[in-house]
Design a protein around this motif. Sequence first.
Motif, mmCIF file in Angstrom:
data_model
loop_
_atom_site.group_PDB
_atom_site.id
_atom_site.type_symbol
_atom_site.label_atom_id
_atom_site.label_comp_id
_atom_site.label_asym_id
_atom_site.label_seq_id
_atom_site.Cartn_x
_atom_site.Cartn_y
_atom_site.Cartn_z
ATOM 1 N N UNK A 17 -5.633 -8.654 -4.688
ATOM 2 C CA UNK A 17 -6.013 -7.452 -5.431
ATOM 3 C C UNK A 17 -4.995 -6.358 -5.137
ATOM 4 N N UNK A 18 -4.538 -5.685 -6.186
ATOM 5 C CA UNK A 18 -3.603 -4.575 -6.016
ATOM 6 C C UNK A 18 -4.333 -3.310 -5.596
ATOM 7 N N UNK A 19 -3.692 -2.554 -4.714
ATOM 8 C CA UNK A 19 -4.217 -1.269 -4.258
ATOM 9 C C UNK A 19 -3.062 -0.275 -4.297
ATOM 10 N N UNK A 20 -3.304 0.887 -4.847
ATOM 11 C CA UNK A 20 -2.282 1.938 -4.864
ATOM 12 C C UNK A 20 -2.076 2.459 -3.444
ATOM 13 N N UNK A 21 -0.837 2.719 -3.106
ATOM 14 C CA UNK A 21 -0.516 3.207 -1.761
ATOM 15 C C UNK A 21 -1.278 4.486 -1.432
ATOM 16 N N UNK A 22 -1.454 5.342 -2.427
ATOM 17 C CA UNK A 22 -2.136 6.616 -2.203
ATOM 18 C C UNK A 22 -3.615 6.424 -1.860
ATOM 19 N N UNK A 23 -4.237 5.388 -2.394
ATOM 20 C CA UNK A 23 -5.658 5.158 -2.182
ATOM 21 C C UNK A 23 -5.950 4.340 -0.926
ATOM 22 N N UNK A 24 -4.972 3.621 -0.427
ATOM 23 C CA UNK A 24 -5.200 2.681 0.670
ATOM 24 C C UNK A 24 -5.748 3.315 1.949
ATOM 25 N N UNK A 25 -5.220 4.447 2.424
ATOM 26 C CA UNK A 25 -5.711 4.980 3.699
ATOM 27 C C UNK A 25 -7.163 5.442 3.682
ATOM 28 N N UNK A 26 -7.692 5.774 2.519
ATOM 29 C CA UNK A 26 -9.067 6.279 2.457
ATOM 30 C C UNK A 26 -10.063 5.223 1.982
ATOM 31 N N UNK A 27 -9.585 4.065 1.701
ATOM 32 C CA UNK A 27 -10.443 2.970 1.235
ATOM 33 C C UNK A 27 -11.307 2.467 2.396
ATOM 34 N N UNK A 28 -12.485 1.958 2.093
ATOM 35 C CA UNK A 28 -13.346 1.341 3.108
ATOM 36 C C UNK A 28 -12.885 -0.100 3.302
ATOM 37 N N UNK A 29 -12.374 -0.407 4.470
ATOM 38 C CA UNK A 29 -11.833 -1.731 4.769
ATOM 39 C C UNK A 29 -12.790 -2.517 5.654
ATOM 40 N N UNK A 30 -12.620 -3.829 5.663
ATOM 41 C CA UNK A 30 -13.267 -4.716 6.623
ATOM 42 C C UNK A 30 -12.180 -5.184 7.593
ATOM 43 N N UNK A 31 -12.568 -5.535 8.790
ATOM 44 C CA UNK A 31 -11.555 -5.958 9.762
ATOM 45 C C UNK A 31 -10.953 -7.323 9.453
ATOM 46 N N UNK A 32 -11.484 -8.027 8.453
ATOM 47 C CA UNK A 32 -10.893 -9.289 8.013
ATOM 48 C C UNK A 32 -10.010 -9.122 6.779
ATOM 49 N N UNK A 33 -9.996 -7.930 6.186
ATOM 50 C CA UNK A 33 -9.124 -7.667 5.036
ATOM 51 C C UNK A 33 -7.675 -7.685 5.488
ATOM 52 N N UNK A 34 -6.816 -8.205 4.625
ATOM 53 C CA UNK A 34 -5.385 -8.267 4.914
ATOM 54 C C UNK A 34 -4.659 -7.447 3.854
ATOM 55 N N UNK A 35 -3.891 -6.472 4.313
ATOM 56 C CA UNK A 35 -3.103 -5.618 3.427
ATOM 57 C C UNK A 35 -1.644 -6.025 3.565
ATOM 58 N N UNK A 36 -1.035 -6.392 2.455
ATOM 59 C CA UNK A 36 0.349 -6.848 2.421
ATOM 60 C C UNK A 36 1.215 -5.764 1.797
ATOM 61 N N UNK A 37 2.327 -5.450 2.462
ATOM 62 C CA UNK A 37 3.243 -4.461 1.907
ATOM 63 C C UNK A 37 4.676 -4.809 2.250
ATOM 64 N N UNK A 38 5.574 -4.310 1.438
ATOM 65 C CA UNK A 38 6.997 -4.446 1.711
ATOM 66 C C UNK A 38 7.433 -3.167 2.399
ATOM 67 N N UNK A 39 7.890 -3.293 3.628
ATOM 68 C CA UNK A 39 8.203 -2.105 4.421
ATOM 69 C C UNK A 39 9.595 -1.564 4.181
ATOM 70 N N UNK A 40 10.470 -2.319 3.566
ATOM 71 C CA UNK A 40 11.875 -1.926 3.490
ATOM 72 C C UNK A 40 12.240 -1.048 2.301
ATOM 73 N N UNK A 41 11.405 -1.023 1.280
ATOM 74 C CA UNK A 41 11.759 -0.281 0.075
ATOM 75 C C UNK A 41 11.828 1.228 0.339
ATOM 76 N N UNK A 42 10.807 1.774 0.939
ATOM 77 C CA UNK A 42 10.737 3.181 1.322
ATOM 78 C C UNK A 42 10.162 3.236 2.736
ATOM 79 N N UNK A 43 10.981 2.957 3.752
ATOM 80 C CA UNK A 43 10.453 2.765 5.108
ATOM 81 C C UNK A 43 9.616 3.923 5.638
ATOM 82 N N UNK A 44 10.032 5.142 5.450
ATOM 83 C CA UNK A 44 9.265 6.268 6.006
ATOM 84 C C UNK A 44 7.908 6.408 5.330
ATOM 85 N N UNK A 45 7.890 6.206 4.017
ATOM 86 C CA UNK A 45 6.622 6.270 3.293
ATOM 87 C C UNK A 45 5.705 5.116 3.726
ATOM 88 N N UNK A 46 6.289 3.931 3.914
ATOM 89 C CA UNK A 46 5.483 2.786 4.324
ATOM 90 C C UNK A 46 4.981 2.960 5.759
#
Length: 129
Positions: free
Chosen positions: A30-59
Amino acid sequence: MAGQLYLIDDDLMFAQRARSAAIRLGVGIESVAAEAAPTRAWHDTDVVLLQATLHPERQLALVEGLSGSRPAPIVVAVTGHLETALRQRLRGYGVRLAAHSAMDRVIARALGLSDGDAARDHPAPPDSP
């Protein structure tokens, strides 16, 4: 118990690779916008995948926000092998690191799938590299 895979969808090429990996592993993504991710309700089994190299400081800021969530999801960050400083900073947040070539394996482990089962049950299509 396997978790749900989420993609921080901020790069078309990476998103296509991530979706292909999910298909090979036989899991939904499932896609999640970067802006919404920090405030989303997560479970400890959820896995968030991101590419860290495109905008390292933002990531890194995103990873910091995710690691502060309670419960916090498992974060898998994909980087290049030679990005040592970035990888060290990500490790400081408890991120699981993956090189592009090992992304499937790291995702499978993070989701609680065994590598062998995922590959046997969902083989790569014949035309894939």
